[in-house]
Design a protein around this motif. Structure first.
Motif, short mmCIF file in Angstrom:
data_model
loop_
_atom_site.label_atom_id
_atom_site.label_comp_id
_atom_site.label_asym_id
_atom_site.label_seq_id
_atom_site.Cartn_x
_atom_site.Cartn_y
_atom_site.Cartn_z
N TRP A 62 0.82 -1.21 0.00
CA TRP A 62 0.00 0.00 0.00
C TRP A 62 0.86 1.26 0.00
O TRP A 62 0.47 2.29 -0.56
CB TRP A 62 -0.98 0.00 1.18
N ILE A 63 2.05 1.18 0.58
CA ILE A 63 2.96 2.33 0.59
C ILE A 63 3.44 2.61 -0.83
O ILE A 63 3.53 3.77 -1.25
CB ILE A 63 4.14 2.08 1.54
N LEU A 64 3.73 1.56 -1.58
CA LEU A 64 4.14 1.72 -2.97
C LEU A 64 3.03 2.37 -3.80
O LEU A 64 3.29 3.25 -4.61
CB LEU A 64 4.53 0.36 -3.56
N TRP A 65 1.77 1.93 -3.57
CA TRP A 65 0.66 2.51 -4.31
C TRP A 65 0.51 4.00 -4.00
O TRP A 65 0.30 4.81 -4.91
CB TRP A 65 -0.64 1.78 -4.02
N LEU A 66 0.61 4.37 -2.75
CA LEU A 66 0.50 5.79 -2.38
C LEU A 66 1.65 6.61 -2.97
O LEU A 66 1.44 7.74 -3.43
CB LEU A 66 0.46 5.95 -0.86
N ALA A 67 2.85 6.06 -2.94
CA ALA A 67 4.00 6.76 -3.51
C ALA A 67 3.82 6.94 -5.02
O ALA A 67 4.13 8.02 -5.57
CB ALA A 67 5.29 6.00 -3.21
#
Length: 162
Positions: free
Chosen positions: A10-15
């Motif tokens: 999910w961190i990758l998607w937000l980034a």
């Protein structure tokens, strides 16, 4: 042992959404905005609902493509409809007033337009020759010269060349 890295996807998607929004602010074409929306809805949405990584990528790609080909053209059309058409280059010269800077002989001479440019000019056939300082209006552009006609209600020509 290393933790399962898919739980931090999910961190990758937000980034990725953040990067797409920054690029969109630099380009202003709605392309990266559609990619950001597809990434947010498809990728992050599927992640938060517990979907596997391959489903997240597939949904992000599918929703981004759908937005690119459906919503983006509508946004671009609405954006162009609201802006007035501005004539540029040679198109802006037609209808521009000017003054004759040399005596026209056999219908050919030079004019100085109100934008400061000097052009070779021809008087439309049957209108006669023009004197220096005569007010003219451009009716057409033909290559490197313009076709002119005497201005309809022109003020008297100035005492010396413009």
């Amino acid at each position: 042992m290393l933790p399962d890295l898919t739980q931090y996807l999910w961190i990758l998607w937000l980034a990725l959404v953040f990067v797409f929004v920054i690029i969109e602010l630099l380009t202003l074409e709605f392309t990266f905005l559609m990619l950001a929306a597809g990434t947010l809805i498809g990728g992050l949405g599927a992640n938060l609902l517990g979907g596997p990584w391959w489903l997240q990528i597939g949904l992000a790609a599918a929703i981004s493509a759908l937005l690119l080909f459906t919503i983006r053209p509508l946004l671009l059309r609405a954006l162009k409809r609201s802006s007035p058409v501005t004539l540029t280059n040679v198109d802006a010269i037609v209808g521009m007033p000017g003054r004759a800077v040399v005596v026209f002989v056999d219908g050919a001479g030079e004019v100085k337009l109100d934008n400061g440019e000097t052009w070779s000019a021809r008087v439309r056939p049957g209108l006669g020759d023009l004197a220096v300082g005569a007010a003219v209006t451009v009716v057409a552009v033909r290559g490197a010269s313009v076709d002119v006609e005497p201005a309809a209600s022109a003020p008297p020509p100035p005492g010396k060349d413009s």
